[in-house]
Motif scaffolding. Structure first.
Motif, PDB file in Angstrom:
ATOM      1  N   PHE A   1       0.896  -1.195  -0.210  1.00 59.34           N
ATOM      2  CA  PHE A   1      -0.003  -0.106   0.163  1.00 59.34           C
ATOM      3  C   PHE A   1       1.021   1.113   0.000  1.00 59.34           C
ATOM      4  O   PHE A   1       0.498   2.145  -0.568  1.00 59.34           O
ATOM      5  N   TRP A   2       1.968   1.245   0.578  1.00 57.52           N
ATOM      6  CA  TRP A   2       2.765   2.486   0.801  1.00 57.52           C
ATOM      7  C   TRP A   2       3.168   3.141  -0.509  1.00 57.52           C
ATOM      8  O   TRP A   2       3.160   4.373  -0.666  1.00 57.52           O
ATOM      9  N   PRO A   3       3.778   2.394  -1.543  1.00 59.76           N
ATOM     10  CA  PRO A   3       4.080   3.172  -2.898  1.00 59.76           C
ATOM     11  C   PRO A   3       2.759   3.865  -3.394  1.00 59.76           C
ATOM     12  O   PRO A   3       3.108   5.026  -3.788  1.00 59.76           O
ATOM     13  N   HIS A   4       1.542   3.104  -3.198  1.00 59.03           N
ATOM     14  CA  HIS A   4       0.352   4.025  -3.705  1.00 59.03           C
ATOM     15  C   HIS A   4       0.195   5.210  -2.963  1.00 59.03           C
ATOM     16  O   HIS A   4      -0.138   6.276  -3.684  1.00 59.03           O
ATOM     17  N   PHE A   5       0.132   5.210  -1.736  1.00 57.10           N
ATOM     18  CA  PHE A   5       0.018   6.440  -0.731  1.00 57.10           C
ATOM     19  C   PHE A   5       1.196   7.239  -1.133  1.00 57.10           C
ATOM     20  O   PHE A   5       0.607   8.434  -1.495  1.00 57.10           O
ATOM     21  N   LEU A   6       2.102   6.921  -1.201  1.00 55.18           N
ATOM     22  CA  LEU A   6       3.423   8.138  -1.564  1.00 55.18           C
ATOM     23  C   LEU A   6       2.999   8.766  -2.841  1.00 55.18           C
ATOM     24  O   LEU A   6       3.637   9.765  -2.872  1.00 55.18           O
ATOM     25  N   SER A   7       2.830   7.922  -3.991  1.00 57.62           N
ATOM     26  CA  SER A   7       2.565   8.384  -5.272  1.00 57.62           C
ATOM     27  C   SER A   7       1.560   9.556  -5.325  1.00 57.62           C
ATOM     28  O   SER A   7       1.468  10.366  -6.152  1.00 57.62           O
ATOM     29  N   SER A   8       0.484   9.564  -4.251  1.00 52.39           N
ATOM     30  CA  SER A   8      -0.393  10.766  -4.293  1.00 52.39           C
ATOM     31  C   SER A   8       0.219  11.798  -3.328  1.00 52.39           C
ATOM     32  O   SER A   8      -0.682  12.911  -3.128  1.00 52.39           O
ATOM     33  N   HIS A   9       1.587  11.691  -2.877  1.00 55.80           N
ATOM     34  CA  HIS A   9       2.028  12.821  -2.220  1.00 55.80           C
ATOM     35  C   HIS A   9       3.720  12.891  -2.629  1.00 55.80           C
ATOM     36  O   HIS A   9       4.291  13.278  -1.815  1.00 55.80           O
ATOM     37  N   ARG A  10       3.566  13.318  -3.957  1.00 56.99           N
ATOM     38  CA  ARG A  10       4.928  13.677  -4.649  1.00 56.99           C
ATOM     39  C   ARG A  10       5.465  15.066  -4.325  1.00 56.99           C
ATOM     40  O   ARG A  10       6.610  14.829  -4.118  1.00 56.99           O
ATOM     41  N   GLN A  11       4.555  15.952  -4.273  1.00 57.28           N
ATOM     42  CA  GLN A  11       4.986  17.246  -4.073  1.00 57.28           C
ATOM     43  C   GLN A  11       5.556  17.434  -2.537  1.00 57.28           C
ATOM     44  O   GLN A  11       4.743  17.276  -1.645  1.00 57.28           O
ATOM     45  N   PRO A  12       6.545  18.144  -2.275  1.00 53.36           N
ATOM     46  CA  PRO A  12       6.942  18.455  -1.152  1.00 53.36           C
ATOM     47  C   PRO A  12       6.070  19.136  -0.166  1.00 53.36           C
ATOM     48  O   PRO A  12       5.897  19.078   0.927  1.00 53.36           O
ATOM     49  N   LEU A  13       5.304  20.260  -1.016  1.00 50.61           N
ATOM     50  CA  LEU A  13       4.563  20.991  -0.033  1.00 50.61           C
ATOM     51  C   LEU A  13       3.253  20.242   0.207  1.00 50.61           C
ATOM     52  O   LEU A  13       2.716  20.673   1.409  1.00 50.61           O
ATOM     53  N   THR A  14       2.833  19.431  -0.569  1.00 50.45           N
ATOM     54  CA  THR A  14       1.661  18.401  -0.071  1.00 50.45           C
ATOM     55  C   THR A  14       2.226  17.609   1.186  1.00 50.45           C
ATOM     56  O   THR A  14       1.371  17.798   2.218  1.00 50.45           O
ATOM     57  N   ARG A  15       3.389  17.205   1.433  1.00 50.28           N
ATOM     58  CA  ARG A  15       3.907  16.443   2.345  1.00 50.28           C
ATOM     59  C   ARG A  15       3.997  17.271   3.596  1.00 50.28           C
ATOM     60  O   ARG A  15       3.583  17.063   4.668  1.00 50.28           O
ATOM     61  N   TRP A  16       4.469  18.632   3.447  1.00 49.74           N
ATOM     62  CA  TRP A  16       4.402  19.330   4.413  1.00 49.74           C
ATOM     63  C   TRP A  16       3.418  19.886   5.219  1.00 49.74           C
ATOM     64  O   TRP A  16       2.934  20.171   6.192  1.00 49.74           O
TER      65      TRP A  16
END
Length: 112
Positions: free
Chosen positions: A10-25
């Protein structure tokens, strides 16, 4: 994507929808706002701060998706895995170790 059978799938799928640093921050900030609301509620023995903090945090994280990523927030039908992935992503974003996960995601995307 086929249904993941494990969190690590599941982790890669989740991470792929959070590619932009601003989204993660923005998700890190959302988690902080929610946690602050809960801690304040516990300290004051009132429910209001928890409701306000978690609502504001959720809104911040949800609106980051269309505004920054151009996608929509979704949990792949796995809300507990999504919560775990959020904590992992936030921790790795703060520590800077998320770069290795993103590099692996890019390698896997290029290979397929």
């Amino acid at each position: 994507m086929s249904q993941p059978e494990t969190f690590e799938q599941f982790w890669p799928h989740f991470l792929s929808s959070h590619r932009q640093p601003l989204t993660r921050w923005l998700h890190v900030a959302a988690l902080g706002v929610g946690a602050l609301g809960v801690l304040t509620a516990l300290r004051q023995r009132r429910l209001g701060p928890a409701l306000l903090g978690t609502t504001a945090g959720a809104a911040l994280a949800l609106f980051a998706h269309p505004l920054v990523e151009g996608n929509r927030a979704e949990n792949g039908g796995q809300p507990l895995w999504a919560a775990r992935a959020l904590l992992r992503m936030c921790g790795r974003t703060i520590s800077g170790s998320i770069a290795a996960d993103l590099a692996e995601l890019e390698r896997d995307s290029a290979a397929s």
